[in-house]
Design an enzyme around this catalytic site. Structure first.
Site, PDB file in Angstrom:
ATOM      1  N   HIS A 163      -4.219   7.389  -1.061  1.00 43.99           N
ATOM      2  CA  HIS A 163      -3.086   7.260  -0.139  1.00 43.99           C
ATOM      3  C   HIS A 163      -2.213   6.135  -0.719  1.00 43.99           C
ATOM      4  O   HIS A 163      -2.316   5.852  -1.897  1.00 43.99           O
ATOM      5  CB  HIS A 163      -3.593   6.949   1.283  1.00 43.99           C
ATOM      6  CG  HIS A 163      -4.399   5.706   1.361  1.00 43.99           C
ATOM      7  ND1 HIS A 163      -5.702   5.622   0.892  1.00 43.99           N
ATOM      8  CD2 HIS A 163      -4.088   4.466   1.810  1.00 43.99           C
ATOM      9  CE1 HIS A 163      -6.152   4.394   1.075  1.00 43.99           C
ATOM     10  NE2 HIS A 163      -5.201   3.674   1.621  1.00 43.99           N
ATOM     11  N   GLU A 165      -1.320  -5.252   2.595  1.00 44.64           N
ATOM     12  CA  GLU A 165      -1.335  -3.781   2.518  1.00 44.64           C
ATOM     13  C   GLU A 165      -0.414  -3.190   3.590  1.00 44.64           C
ATOM     14  O   GLU A 165       0.258  -2.189   3.363  1.00 44.64           O
ATOM     15  CB  GLU A 165      -2.755  -3.259   2.734  1.00 44.64           C
ATOM     16  CG  GLU A 165      -3.666  -3.425   1.527  1.00 44.64           C
ATOM     17  CD  GLU A 165      -5.007  -2.762   1.748  1.00 44.64           C
ATOM     18  OE1 GLU A 165      -5.374  -2.529   2.922  1.00 44.64           O
ATOM     19  OE2 GLU A 165      -5.693  -2.481   0.750  1.00 44.64           O
TER      20      GLU A 165
END
Lengths: 136, 136, 136, 136, 136, 136
Positions: free
Chosen positions: A40, A126
């Site tokens: 991802h 992130e």
């Protein structure tokens, strides 16, 4: 008393949490959907804090444009728009968790800083809600 | 173990990076477009972190409204909507880099804090991506 | 039904609200501290929304990198790190309120867009809490 | 050198600043509008930083999902959509200032962390401009 | 073509979703934890967009400081640090969902705007992820 | 006059801009580094705006929790932590530009909305600076 300068840069990359030394069951149960085979991705933000003395002539600890140039050259240019498990030579064999990225980026950037400038902290975001830091 | 309180305030100012003791060539090459003669500007954010003990009666380390009042009175009221190179008496002769602003603001605010409250860190954000701190 | 693409770019500039056709008393009372003579500054954010059809081959309404290049070339390169009252030829004689900037930027960018792409809205953010838009 | 992981979670609660051991005049003058009898509220953000070693097999300091699960179970599930002065057993008798919340949340979460993981800092953001931390 | 100005202001309040005309079972099942009896709270953000012509002398559609003063006087001063179900006379009998707040705030602010300035949209943000607007 | 409700949800995915009907030279020159073979990724934010009447009994246009549940079930659960070019059946053959994602997500979500609720706009944010919308 000391001065610090912090700059923030961004890159966009794909990654997959996976340890090839372990079997598929372990990987799936440890990393869940972060182990999906194609990976991802994230809009990673990289926050770099350096420490040292303010130069009395320029008024700079370090020229922020120069610090950003160093971070871009050493890290961003190599990971931006890449899949971190497949396309970055110096990440080979490293599971690209936020913690490992913070550590490796720190080790890569630190020696490139000008004399007298210490790398105090490098944080890999992130998402707006998850980050890891390596603290010098 | 210790408690910290952080408040964030904002001001909008113009500045120019320039050291009048150096010649024009040096200034232009050191500061680039930040040396343009009329200056440019920022929405500055000022982040102030204080440290100390929680008062058992009020539950406050320091009343955040009082801390903001002190920061506004000591710093913001003097620099907001000003050109930092020309209009602030106590910045005269100081090249208004983020590093120098953080240091001078720290030195100005620290002695105004109530007894028992230590100024741990003062950060000047020029943009969301650039900041400098003075750490006590 | 229609598609829209929005990009956001940033520039850092000084400005002063002032109408030289009016006297000092009027200017001071109308613009308050925004009329201080040296000016103040902002981290301006420019949000540009265009409208049109998605190209079936590329999947783009417009390549966002190309749209950003156009905005940078037409607007940002000319106003970034400048004093808007003194250094931009095409802003001469225009009081640089957010409203006027939105209108002038819109008029400047619109004709540069590729055929079939309509400039739907251009917003100038002076701060996170204040903005003006020109709506096509 | 050490690794840190930070996660951010959110809850929405009402609170009133009030010390029942003191009289109404003291409470009103100390807490101002924060002492209004029905209370007001916040979108609280809770930032939790832990410290330790990176596990060489998983590449995690701690699984962020597991850390969030612990914070949610220990703190968020009990305070979310609650009035902090009236509905949380373990906040009884505690004036819910940001400082006290940071301290109590820290004391509640710390012992639940896996061995080898140290709770370095817990920050309670009342707004984007006000926060308090308890530092281990 | 038209100009718009948008300002953003903030207030901190408690509320409870509840319709007293309906029984407890209906309220609990319709509003879930938002129906908890003491209420919870938010850092509400209020975004107000007005539309009209730019005044050629001032360069303003409306002075943003004046627009903020109107919003503060008409809305914020009455709801800030209050419990919306109990302490605001003109919200009596109104279930304080974001939708209802947007509608009532719009109706309250609209008639106070100067002639020639139209209230185009009023948005109530309960969190960064939830908002309701009333569009004129 | 009408009411609108907007919710924002997030997912993290990898994608690659690529049209398999065109040759490699065209793809590389059209999409640049976005065409790198393994793909890169984003923290996508999905903003959904619906329009309709406020229900006088609940005070809701639509229950935001229900709207989020629909968006999660219809879109997020299928694309989160996936590679959009390889793992989502209903994206097969579609180049996953932000524009195409906005259009396909809109077409997928629209028919699932309760009667009387119109899907006014769906925006896909690739980053804080790039987005595409499909407007109904």
């Amino acid at each position: 008393m000391s001065a610090q300068v912090t700059v923030k840069v961004f890159f966009e990359a794909a990654h997959r949490l996976h340890n090839p030394a372990m079997d598929d069951v372990w990987n799936a149960s440890t990393f869940g959907k972060c182990n999906n085979s194609y990976g991802h991705g994230h809009n990673y933000a990289l926050e770099v804090t350096v420490e040292g003395d303010i130069d009395p002539v320029s008024g700079f600890l370090i020229d922020m444009k120069e610090l950003k140039r160093l971070v871009n050259e050493t890290i961003v240019a190599e990971v931006d728009h890449r899949h971190l498990n497949h396309e970055v030579r110096w990440l080979e064999g490293i599971n690209p968790t936020a913690e490992n990225l913070a550590r490796v980026f720190y080790q890569r950037l630190g020696p490139k800083l000008p004399q007298g400038i210490r790398l105090a902290k490098l944080t890999v975001h992130e998402t707006d809600r998850n980050s890891a830091s390596w603290v010098g």
